[in-house]
Each structure stands twice: as structure tokens, then as C-alpha cells.
Write a protein that holds these residues in place. Structure first.
Motif, PDB file in Angstrom:
ATOM      1  N   MET A 223       0.809  -1.216   0.000  1.00  0.00           N
ATOM      2  CA  MET A 223       0.000   0.000   0.000  1.00  0.00           C
ATOM      3  C   MET A 223       0.850   1.278   0.000  1.00  0.00           C
ATOM      4  SD  MET A 223      -3.359  -0.261  -0.095  1.00  0.00           S
ATOM      5  CE  MET A 223      -4.592  -1.564  -0.029  1.00  0.00           C
ATOM      6  N   ALA A 224       2.154   1.151  -0.140  1.00  0.00           N
ATOM      7  CA  ALA A 224       3.029   2.321  -0.034  1.00  0.00           C
ATOM      8  C   ALA A 224       3.265   3.010  -1.375  1.00  0.00           C
ATOM      9  CB  ALA A 224       4.365   1.924   0.570  1.00  0.00           C
ATOM     10  N   ASP A 225       2.548   2.584  -2.414  1.00  0.00           N
ATOM     11  CA  ASP A 225       2.855   3.065  -3.752  1.00  0.00           C
ATOM     12  C   ASP A 225       2.110   4.328  -4.137  1.00  0.00           C
ATOM     13  OD1 ASP A 225       0.507   1.587  -3.643  1.00  0.00           O
ATOM     14  OD2 ASP A 225       0.551   1.152  -5.787  1.00  0.00           O
ATOM     15  N   ARG A 226       1.147   4.796  -3.330  1.00  0.00           N
ATOM     16  CA  ARG A 226       0.335   5.947  -3.695  1.00  0.00           C
ATOM     17  C   ARG A 226       0.224   6.927  -2.539  1.00  0.00           C
ATOM     18  NH1 ARG A 226      -5.286   3.543  -5.362  1.00  0.00           N
ATOM     19  NH2 ARG A 226      -5.860   5.740  -5.414  1.00  0.00           N
ATOM     20  N   LEU A 227       0.049   8.190  -2.894  1.00  0.00           N
ATOM     21  CA  LEU A 227      -0.337   9.164  -1.885  1.00  0.00           C
ATOM     22  C   LEU A 227      -1.698   8.751  -1.322  1.00  0.00           C
ATOM     23  CD1 LEU A 227       0.652  12.560  -3.537  1.00  0.00           C
ATOM     24  CD2 LEU A 227       1.846  11.344  -1.714  1.00  0.00           C
ATOM     25  N   THR A 228      -1.858   8.906  -0.007  1.00  0.00           N
ATOM     26  CA  THR A 228      -3.064   8.423   0.668  1.00  0.00           C
ATOM     27  C   THR A 228      -3.485   9.397   1.753  1.00  0.00           C
ATOM     28  OG1 THR A 228      -2.433   6.116   0.272  1.00  0.00           O
ATOM     29  CG2 THR A 228      -4.041   6.513   2.024  1.00  0.00           C
ATOM     30  N   ILE A 229      -4.792   9.659   1.796  1.00  0.00           N
ATOM     31  CA  ILE A 229      -5.374  10.423   2.897  1.00  0.00           C
ATOM     32  C   ILE A 229      -6.316   9.507   3.668  1.00  0.00           C
ATOM     33  CG2 ILE A 229      -7.203  11.332   1.378  1.00  0.00           C
ATOM     34  CD1 ILE A 229      -7.284  13.827   3.199  1.00  0.00           C
ATOM     35  N   MET A 230      -6.235   9.577   4.989  1.00  0.00           N
ATOM     36  CA  MET A 230      -7.140   8.835   5.870  1.00  0.00           C
ATOM     37  C   MET A 230      -7.818   9.827   6.796  1.00  0.00           C
ATOM     38  SD  MET A 230      -6.263   5.973   8.834  1.00  0.00           S
ATOM     39  CE  MET A 230      -6.042   4.570   7.719  1.00  0.00           C
ATOM     40  N   ALA A 231      -9.144   9.784   6.846  1.00  0.00           N
ATOM     41  CA  ALA A 231      -9.897  10.591   7.812  1.00  0.00           C
ATOM     42  C   ALA A 231     -10.523   9.668   8.838  1.00  0.00           C
ATOM     43  CB  ALA A 231     -10.972  11.414   7.115  1.00  0.00           C
ATOM     44  N   VAL A 232     -10.403  10.050  10.108  1.00  0.00           N
ATOM     45  CA  VAL A 232     -10.946   9.269  11.218  1.00  0.00           C
ATOM     46  C   VAL A 232     -12.150  10.020  11.762  1.00  0.00           C
ATOM     47  CG1 VAL A 232     -10.470   8.201  13.449  1.00  0.00           C
ATOM     48  CG2 VAL A 232      -8.638   8.400  11.741  1.00  0.00           C
ATOM     49  N   HIS A 233     -13.339   9.489  11.473  1.00  0.00           N
ATOM     50  CA  HIS A 233     -14.583  10.145  11.875  1.00  0.00           C
ATOM     51  C   HIS A 233     -15.349   9.287  12.870  1.00  0.00           C
ATOM     52  CE1 HIS A 233     -14.646  13.808   9.573  1.00  0.00           C
ATOM     53  NE2 HIS A 233     -14.300  13.164   8.473  1.00  0.00           N
TER      54      HIS A 233
ATOM     55  N   ILE B   2      -5.588  10.161  -5.802  1.00  0.00           N
ATOM     56  CA  ILE B   2      -5.032   9.873  -4.481  1.00  0.00           C
ATOM     57  C   ILE B   2      -5.917   8.838  -3.798  1.00  0.00           C
ATOM     58  CG2 ILE B   2      -4.699  10.900  -2.181  1.00  0.00           C
ATOM     59  CD1 ILE B   2      -3.748  13.451  -3.646  1.00  0.00           C
ATOM     60  N   ARG B   3      -5.300   7.906  -3.085  1.00  0.00           N
ATOM     61  CA  ARG B   3      -6.077   6.904  -2.360  1.00  0.00           C
ATOM     62  C   ARG B   3      -6.799   7.571  -1.187  1.00  0.00           C
ATOM     63  NH1 ARG B   3      -2.196   3.702  -0.769  1.00  0.00           N
ATOM     64  NH2 ARG B   3      -2.342   2.166  -2.436  1.00  0.00           N
ATOM     65  N   THR B   4      -8.092   7.294  -1.054  1.00  0.00           N
ATOM     66  CA  THR B   4      -8.909   7.893  -0.002  1.00  0.00           C
ATOM     67  C   THR B   4      -9.415   6.794   0.918  1.00  0.00           C
ATOM     68  OG1 THR B   4     -10.767   7.842  -1.558  1.00  0.00           O
ATOM     69  CG2 THR B   4      -9.597   9.930  -1.316  1.00  0.00           C
ATOM     70  N   VAL B   5      -9.223   6.998   2.227  1.00  0.00           N
ATOM     71  CA  VAL B   5      -9.609   6.012   3.235  1.00  0.00           C
ATOM     72  C   VAL B   5     -10.422   6.703   4.317  1.00  0.00           C
ATOM     73  CG1 VAL B   5      -8.806   4.272   4.882  1.00  0.00           C
ATOM     74  CG2 VAL B   5      -7.442   4.764   2.825  1.00  0.00           C
ATOM     75  N   LEU B   6     -11.609   6.192   4.573  1.00  0.00           N
ATOM     76  CA  LEU B   6     -12.445   6.684   5.663  1.00  0.00           C
ATOM     77  C   LEU B   6     -12.517   5.622   6.745  1.00  0.00           C
ATOM     78  CD1 LEU B   6     -14.620   8.496   7.028  1.00  0.00           C
ATOM     79  CD2 LEU B   6     -16.315   7.298   5.620  1.00  0.00           C
ATOM     80  N   VAL B   7     -12.210   6.028   7.971  1.00  0.00           N
ATOM     81  CA  VAL B   7     -12.421   5.165   9.137  1.00  0.00           C
ATOM     82  C   VAL B   7     -13.582   5.758   9.922  1.00  0.00           C
ATOM     83  CG1 VAL B   7     -11.448   4.192  11.241  1.00  0.00           C
ATOM     84  CG2 VAL B   7      -9.980   4.548   9.235  1.00  0.00           C
ATOM     85  N   THR B   8     -14.675   4.997  10.033  1.00  0.00           N
ATOM     86  CA  THR B   8     -15.847   5.427  10.800  1.00  0.00           C
ATOM     87  C   THR B   8     -15.891   4.603  12.080  1.00  0.00           C
ATOM     88  OG1 THR B   8     -17.050   6.032   8.786  1.00  0.00           O
ATOM     89  CG2 THR B   8     -18.352   5.686  10.779  1.00  0.00           C
TER      90      THR B   8
END
Length: 270
Positions: free
Chosen positions: A1-11, A33-39
Motif C-alpha cells: 500500500m506504499a505506492d500511492r499518496l493516501t489520505i485517511m480521515a478518522v470520523h 489519491i487513495r482515499t480512506v475513511l475510518v468510521t
């Protein structure tokens, strides 16, 4: 998973992803850009159909959970969020609600336990940028405060993020918008004078105007929740003003090339 810029939001809850980060999610997804949401919770303390509140007859927490998770799936698809991770904790409700006493409520989960799970997600997705709430959860909600705590602990334990941001509500412009809405009779709510964050404390203002309509549609997807109604009733010009930018406070930064004032959360990383 280290191959792309990634944003993670923790909501904290289903629907929290829209107001403060829906624009950056949509913008960065469009940029590849890889987008990750943690709910963190399932939203059981939200409104049941018909606006029924927790504790009122007819409020079924399990049914509310299923409704809110269904709405979350629709919202995240609209925003182009690539990965959605559900921690599955029980919604605590607002400060002082009976739900606060539930031993399974998110606010009562040991920070270290929840942070360990989040740290594992950080190690997997390897986000350069993490976004969550400030120490007061922006407005004192216990689940938002807990999300802040576990995000900071997970970032420290994993040593993965290069930057961590707090979402921020810009005080001056928000008070102006509410004054205009009250003058039009659209709302009767008057925020206190110390509501939000002064602009001189905000370190990142991100232009997401091109994605404002997606934010509206994502908010509409969470139609069971009455909190979204005032935003949806706003005149389109005011709604575009509110939804056209998203603002943040940079809590920590390890990117030497990042400027003090940013218009891109990935400044210095690309």
C-alpha cells in the motif's frame, strides 16, 4: 500500500465524513489519491425514521444502525471514497445522554484498544495525511473526542503519517453565514460568538468548490438525520459558499517543504 499518496480521515459517525472532509475526499479521489475513511461508530444514537430521538417510543437502535450504514455506503460512493473501514463501536450519543453509560459505547472503550486497531489500519494503508477532530471534538461530542484520542495514539504508535490535521470551522465566515440565514428566516439558531476557530489559527484552506454539489448529494444520502436539514435548506449561493472550501489546523508535520499556510493537504509531498 506504499505506492500511492493516501489520505485517511478518522470520523466518529456515519455522516461526519461529509461536512468537514467531503470536499477533500472528492477532490483527492478525482486526482487519483487513495482515499480512506475510518468510521468509528455505527450511529445507533441517531434519529430513527420520522425524527424519533433515542429514548422516545419507536426508536430502535439496531434499525437505526442499519439505516445509517446504508446511507454511509451511498454517501461514500458519491464522494468516491475508495476504502471504508468500520470499527463498529456503539454510538455514545451526545454528552449527557443515557447512551453514555453503555459499557460498549465508544467513549468507554479503552483508548489503547481502539488505537491499536486504528494503528493496524495505518500500517496497512500507510497514509501520509491523516485528518480527525481537535481535542474537543470540534464541539464537545464524546465520540469525536474519542476519535481524536485514538487517532493521535495510533499515529504515534505506527509512526506512519507525515502530517495530521484537525478539521476546523472558520469562525468569522460561519457567523456571517448564520446571520444571513437568520435574516432570511432560514434558521433560528445563533452560534455563540466563540463558535468555531478564528481564521488566524487555521493553517490550511482547501478549495473544493468544484465538488460542492457532490457534498450536497452526499449529505442528502444521510436523509434520516435531521442535523443535515438546515444545510439542505440553505439558499444555493450560501451553500456553495459554505461547501466550497474546507479548513484545517495542522497538528503535526514532518514534511520540511510544506509551507506554514497551505492550500493542499499534500503540500510538500508531491
Amino acid at each position: 500500500m506504499a505506492d500511492r499518496l493516501t489520505i485517511m480521515a478518522v470520523h466518529a459517525h456515519p455522516d461526519d465524513e461529509v461536512i468537514s472532509t467531503g470536499g477533500v475526499f472528492a477532490r483527492y479521489a478525482a486526482e487519483g489519491i487513495r482515499t480512506v475513511l475510518v468510521t468509528c461508530t455505527n450511529g445507533e444514537q441517531g434519529d430513527a425514521p420520522g425524527g424519533i430521538k433515542p429514548g422516545q417510543p419507536g426508536h430502535d437502535a439496531n434499525a437505526v444502525r442499519e439505516q445509517r450504514l446504508s446511507e454511509l455506503r451511498e454517501s461514500t460512493a458519491l464522494l468516491g471514497i475508495e476504502h471504508v473501514e468500520l470499527l463498529g463501536y456503539r454510538d455514545s450519543g451526545m454528552d449527557g445522554w443515557d447512551g453514555n453509560q453503555d459499557p460498549e459505547a465508544f467513549r468507554n472503550v479503552p483508548v489503547g484498544d481502539a488505537a491499536a486497531r486504528l494503528a493496524d489500519l495505518m500500517r496497512y494503508y500507510r497514509p501520509q495525511v491523516v485528518v480527525t477532530y481537535d481535542e474537543n471534538g470540534n464541539y464537545g461530542h464524546p465520540d469525536h473526542i474519542q476519535a481524536n484520542r485514538i487517532a493521535l495514539a495510533a499515529a504515534a504508535a505506527s509512526d506512519i503519517p507525515d502530517k495530521l490535521y484537525y478539521t476546523a470551522i472558520p469562525r468569522e465566515s460561519t457567523l456571517e453565514v448564520f446571520a444571513a440565514l437568520r435574516a432570511q428566516g432560514a434558521v433560528d439558531f445563533e452560534p455563540p460568538e466563540d463558535f468555531g476557530t478564528p481564521m488566524d489559527q487555521i493553517t490550511a484552506v482547501v478549495d473544493v468548490a468544484a465538488h460542492a454539489q457532490l457534498k450536497v448529494k452526499a449529505l442528502e444520502a444521510h436523509g434520516s438525520q435531521g442535523d443535515s436539514v438546515p444545510f439542505l435548506r440553505m439558499p444555493s449561493d450560501l451553500r456553495q459558499t459554505i461547501f466550497g472550501t474546507e479548513t484545517f489546523i495542522r497538528h503535526f508535520n514532518r514534511v520540511t517543504a510544506a509551507p506554514a499556510q497551505e492550500t493542499d493537504l499534500f503540500a510538500g509531498l508531491r
